[in-house]
Design a protein around this motif. Structure first.
Motif, PDB file in Angstrom:
ATOM      1  N   ASN A 105     -69.813  38.456 -29.102  1.00 56.76           N
ATOM      2  CA  ASN A 105     -68.613  37.856 -28.502  1.00 56.76           C
ATOM      3  C   ASN A 105     -68.393  38.445 -27.098  1.00 56.76           C
ATOM      4  O   ASN A 105     -67.499  39.264 -26.870  1.00 56.76           O
ATOM      5  CB  ASN A 105     -67.409  38.095 -29.407  1.00 56.76           C
ATOM      6  N   VAL A 158     -56.695  32.535 -28.053  1.00 57.94           N
ATOM      7  CA  VAL A 158     -56.020  31.696 -27.069  1.00 57.94           C
ATOM      8  C   VAL A 158     -56.617  30.292 -27.172  1.00 57.94           C
ATOM      9  O   VAL A 158     -57.842  30.139 -27.345  1.00 57.94           O
ATOM     10  CB  VAL A 158     -56.198  32.290 -25.646  1.00 57.94           C
ATOM     11  N   ARG A 167     -57.491  29.076 -21.807  1.00 61.20           N
ATOM     12  CA  ARG A 167     -58.189  30.339 -21.544  1.00 61.20           C
ATOM     13  C   ARG A 167     -58.385  30.585 -20.053  1.00 61.20           C
ATOM     14  O   ARG A 167     -58.308  29.668 -19.261  1.00 61.20           O
ATOM     15  CB  ARG A 167     -59.543  30.357 -22.299  1.00 61.20           C
ATOM     16  N   ARG A 168     -58.627  31.830 -19.721  1.00 59.02           N
ATOM     17  CA  ARG A 168     -58.813  32.312 -18.346  1.00 59.02           C
ATOM     18  C   ARG A 168     -57.569  32.075 -17.494  1.00 59.02           C
ATOM     19  O   ARG A 168     -57.649  31.855 -16.301  1.00 59.02           O
ATOM     20  CB  ARG A 168     -60.039  31.683 -17.673  1.00 59.02           C
ATOM     21  N   GLN A 169     -56.408  32.112 -18.141  1.00 56.73           N
ATOM     22  CA  GLN A 169     -55.147  32.000 -17.407  1.00 56.73           C
ATOM     23  C   GLN A 169     -54.258  33.215 -17.654  1.00 56.73           C
ATOM     24  O   GLN A 169     -53.059  33.181 -17.369  1.00 56.73           O
ATOM     25  CB  GLN A 169     -54.401  30.719 -17.829  1.00 56.73           C
ATOM     26  N   GLY A 170     -54.843  34.254 -18.234  1.00 53.12           N
ATOM     27  CA  GLY A 170     -54.086  35.491 -18.407  1.00 53.12           C
ATOM     28  C   GLY A 170     -53.275  35.577 -19.684  1.00 53.12           C
ATOM     29  O   GLY A 170     -52.460  36.488 -19.843  1.00 53.12           O
ATOM     30  N   ALA A 178     -54.289  36.044 -22.962  1.00 55.08           N
ATOM     31  CA  ALA A 178     -54.668  37.192 -23.789  1.00 55.08           C
ATOM     32  C   ALA A 178     -54.152  38.489 -23.153  1.00 55.08           C
ATOM     33  O   ALA A 178     -53.691  39.396 -23.850  1.00 55.08           O
ATOM     34  CB  ALA A 178     -56.182  37.245 -23.960  1.00 55.08           C
ATOM     35  N   HIS A 179     -54.211  38.542 -21.846  1.00 54.72           N
ATOM     36  CA  HIS A 179     -53.696  39.703 -21.119  1.00 54.72           C
ATOM     37  C   HIS A 179     -52.199  39.863 -21.396  1.00 54.72           C
ATOM     38  O   HIS A 179     -51.712  40.966 -21.677  1.00 54.72           O
ATOM     39  CB  HIS A 179     -53.967  39.502 -19.631  1.00 54.72           C
ATOM     40  N   PRO A 181     -67.249  37.101 -24.252  1.00 55.30           N
ATOM     41  CA  PRO A 181     -65.947  36.922 -23.601  1.00 55.30           C
ATOM     42  C   PRO A 181     -64.910  37.949 -24.063  1.00 55.30           C
ATOM     43  O   PRO A 181     -64.215  38.554 -23.234  1.00 55.30           O
ATOM     44  CB  PRO A 181     -65.540  35.491 -24.009  1.00 55.30           C
ATOM     45  N   ILE A 226     -56.643  38.086 -32.306  1.00 57.59           N
ATOM     46  CA  ILE A 226     -56.087  37.573 -31.049  1.00 57.59           C
ATOM     47  C   ILE A 226     -56.901  36.340 -30.684  1.00 57.59           C
ATOM     48  O   ILE A 226     -58.136  36.337 -30.795  1.00 57.59           O
ATOM     49  CB  ILE A 226     -56.093  38.625 -29.913  1.00 57.59           C
ATOM     50  N   THR A 229     -65.756  41.480 -22.836  1.00 50.59           N
ATOM     51  CA  THR A 229     -65.472  41.587 -21.402  1.00 50.59           C
ATOM     52  C   THR A 229     -63.970  41.722 -21.174  1.00 50.59           C
ATOM     53  O   THR A 229     -63.512  42.519 -20.340  1.00 50.59           O
ATOM     54  CB  THR A 229     -66.009  40.350 -20.659  1.00 50.59           C
ATOM     55  N   PHE A 230     -63.219  40.937 -21.959  1.00 49.58           N
ATOM     56  CA  PHE A 230     -61.758  41.015 -21.837  1.00 49.58           C
ATOM     57  C   PHE A 230     -61.270  42.423 -22.165  1.00 49.58           C
ATOM     58  O   PHE A 230     -60.521  43.026 -21.385  1.00 49.58           O
ATOM     59  CB  PHE A 230     -61.100  39.970 -22.758  1.00 49.58           C
ATOM     60  N   TYR A 231     -61.711  42.963 -23.311  1.00 52.00           N
ATOM     61  CA  TYR A 231     -61.215  44.289 -23.704  1.00 52.00           C
ATOM     62  C   TYR A 231     -61.621  45.360 -22.686  1.00 52.00           C
ATOM     63  O   TYR A 231     -60.820  46.234 -22.351  1.00 52.00           O
ATOM     64  CB  TYR A 231     -61.727  44.658 -25.100  1.00 52.00           C
TER      65      TYR A 231
HETATM   66  C1  LIG Z   1     -61.164  36.472 -25.884  1.00 55.22           C
HETATM   67  C2  LIG Z   1     -59.963  35.585 -25.560  1.00 55.22           C
HETATM   68  C3  LIG Z   1     -58.792  35.982 -26.478  1.00 55.22           C
HETATM   69  C4  LIG Z   1     -59.575  35.791 -24.082  1.00 55.22           C
HETATM   70  O1  LIG Z   1     -58.393  35.022 -23.839  1.00 55.22           O
HETATM   71  P1  LIG Z   1     -57.986  34.532 -22.343  1.00 55.22           P
HETATM   72  O2  LIG Z   1     -56.543  34.166 -22.389  1.00 55.22           O
HETATM   73  O3  LIG Z   1     -58.937  33.518 -21.872  1.00 55.22           O
HETATM   74  O4  LIG Z   1     -58.195  35.876 -21.519  1.00 55.22           O
HETATM   75  P2  LIG Z   1     -57.512  36.213 -20.088  1.00 55.22           P
HETATM   76  O5  LIG Z   1     -57.341  34.949 -19.314  1.00 55.22           O
HETATM   77  O6  LIG Z   1     -56.309  37.052 -20.324  1.00 55.22           O
HETATM   78  O7  LIG Z   1     -58.710  37.056 -19.440  1.00 55.22           O
HETATM   79  C5  LIG Z   1     -58.525  38.298 -18.860  1.00 55.22           C
HETATM   80  C6  LIG Z   1     -59.875  38.809 -18.404  1.00 55.22           C
HETATM   81  O8  LIG Z   1     -60.773  38.944 -19.510  1.00 55.22           O
HETATM   82  C7  LIG Z   1     -62.126  38.621 -19.092  1.00 55.22           C
HETATM   83  N1  LIG Z   1     -62.561  37.386 -19.752  1.00 55.22           N
HETATM   84  C8  LIG Z   1     -61.837  36.556 -20.537  1.00 55.22           C
HETATM   85  N2  LIG Z   1     -62.598  35.539 -20.975  1.00 55.22           N
HETATM   86  C9  LIG Z   1     -63.821  35.716 -20.451  1.00 55.22           C
HETATM   87  C10 LIG Z   1     -65.045  34.991 -20.512  1.00 55.22           C
HETATM   88  N3  LIG Z   1     -65.146  33.828 -21.221  1.00 55.22           N
HETATM   89  N4  LIG Z   1     -66.117  35.466 -19.861  1.00 55.22           N
HETATM   90  C11 LIG Z   1     -66.037  36.608 -19.148  1.00 55.22           C
HETATM   91  N5  LIG Z   1     -64.905  37.336 -19.006  1.00 55.22           N
HETATM   92  C12 LIG Z   1     -63.819  36.897 -19.666  1.00 55.22           C
HETATM   93  C13 LIG Z   1     -62.028  38.430 -17.597  1.00 55.22           C
HETATM   94  O9  LIG Z   1     -62.163  39.695 -16.991  1.00 55.22           O
HETATM   95  C14 LIG Z   1     -60.610  37.913 -17.437  1.00 55.22           C
HETATM   96  O10 LIG Z   1     -60.094  38.041 -16.145  1.00 55.22           O
HETATM   97  P3  LIG Z   1     -60.388  36.884 -15.040  1.00 55.22           P
HETATM   98  O11 LIG Z   1     -60.099  35.564 -15.692  1.00 55.22           O
HETATM   99  O12 LIG Z   1     -59.455  37.245 -13.925  1.00 55.22           O
HETATM  100  O13 LIG Z   1     -61.856  37.032 -14.683  1.00 55.22           O
HETATM  101  C15 LIG Z   1     -60.315  34.083 -25.749  1.00 55.22           C
HETATM  102  O14 LIG Z   1     -61.550  33.805 -25.096  1.00 55.22           O
HETATM  103  C16 LIG Z   1     -60.410  33.632 -27.202  1.00 55.22           C
HETATM  104  O15 LIG Z   1     -59.417  33.231 -27.810  1.00 55.22           O
HETATM  105  N6  LIG Z   1     -61.628  33.678 -27.764  1.00 55.22           N
HETATM  106  C17 LIG Z   1     -61.838  33.226 -29.158  1.00 55.22           C
HETATM  107  C18 LIG Z   1     -61.215  34.179 -30.144  1.00 55.22           C
HETATM  108  C19 LIG Z   1     -61.771  35.586 -29.999  1.00 55.22           C
HETATM  109  O16 LIG Z   1     -62.961  35.788 -29.799  1.00 55.22           O
HETATM  110  N7  LIG Z   1     -60.866  36.584 -30.111  1.00 55.22           N
HETATM  111  C20 LIG Z   1     -61.245  37.984 -30.017  1.00 55.22           C
HETATM  112  C21 LIG Z   1     -61.849  38.430 -31.298  1.00 55.22           C
HETATM  113  S1  LIG Z   1     -62.260  40.169 -31.309  1.00 55.22           S
END
Ligand SMILES: CC(C)(COP(=O)(O)OP(=O)(O)OC[C@H]1O[C@@H](n2cnc3c(N)ncnc32)[C@H](O)[C@@H]1OP(=O)(O)O)[C@@H](O)C(=O)NCCC(=O)NCCS
Length: 158
Positions: free
Chosen positions: A116, A79, A84-87, A89-90, A118, A77, A121-123
């Motif tokens: 990792n 983004v 990022r931080r726009q929901g 991944a959610h 971020p 997964i 925290t997301f999961y």
């Molecule tokens: C991890 C990842 C997929 C999150 O995608 P995203 O679209 O930014 O996530 P969302 O906006 O849906 O975040 C939902 C919640 O997750 C948490 N979260 C996401 N990114 C975060 C960060 N950088 N730091 C802390 N919390 C984070 C928060 O609770 C967030 O809610 P909030 O924004 O209201 O605080 C993205 O950072 C990414 O692509 N990372 C690189 C690839 C990766 O590591 N993939 C996972 C491999 S296991």
């Protein structure tokens, strides 16, 4: 869902997405999957591969999963950093949850690097818990944490 998320299109990944998926993968992971790995997952049974496209057609994110025996494994997964931080991944994980309902899965699980923060925290934010560790799982020697989301048990067969 945010106003931004409402302007997005979510659909199955197809061959035409592979260049953009491979590029987002390259900038998102220390040891990225090759384009051929993604290609080999498309159109295969028991796979759930979705992409999110922005209104301008650019790739905002993707999720690639495999499922069998009541389990869904999230292989990938990611983004776009600009989105990022726009929901997003959610939104992608909500799609996976909808799949879990359709196939009556009991568990969604994945591996994540301890470094990792971020992603961990997301999961955690969507209900996953850390259930195990695979020593030296990644090619650079880092362990993997196994994170799972346990779902309601499937109804017993009559
Ligand atoms: C991890 C990842 C997929 C999150 O995608 P995203 O679209 O930014 O996530 P969302 O906006 O849906 O975040 C939902 C919640 O997750 C948490 N979260 C996401 N990114 C975060 C960060 N950088 N730091 C802390 N919390 C984070 C928060 O609770 C967030 O809610 P909030 O924004 O209201 O605080 C993205 O950072 C990414 O692509 N990372 C690189 C690839 C990766 O590591 N993939 C996972 C491999 S296991």
């Amino acid at each position: 869902m945010s106003a931004q998320a409402e302007a997005l299109t979510v659909r199955d990944a197809r061959a035409a997405d592979l260049d953009a998926v491979a590029e987002l993968e390259r900038i998102s992971f220390p040891i990225p999957w090759k384009r051929e790995f993604f290609a080999s997952e498309i159109g295969v049974p028991h796979r759930f591969n979705r992409v999110v496209r922005s209104r301008d057609g650019s790739l905002a994110g993707y999720v690639f999963c495999a499922f069998a025996g009541g389990e869904i494994h999230v292989n990938k997964i990611a983004v776009d950093p600009a989105c990022r931080r726009q929901g997003i991944a959610h939104l992608l994980m909500r799609e996976v949850l909808e799949l879990s309902g359709r196939i009556a899965a009991e568990e969604i699980y994945l591996e994540v690097r301890p470094s990792n923060v971020p992603a961990r925290t997301f999961y955690l934010s969507i209900g996953f818990s850390e259930v195990g560790r695979r020593p030296g799982y990644y090619a650079d020697g880092e362990d993997a944490l196994v994170m799972s989301l346990f779902l309601a048990r499937r109804a017993a067969s009559p």
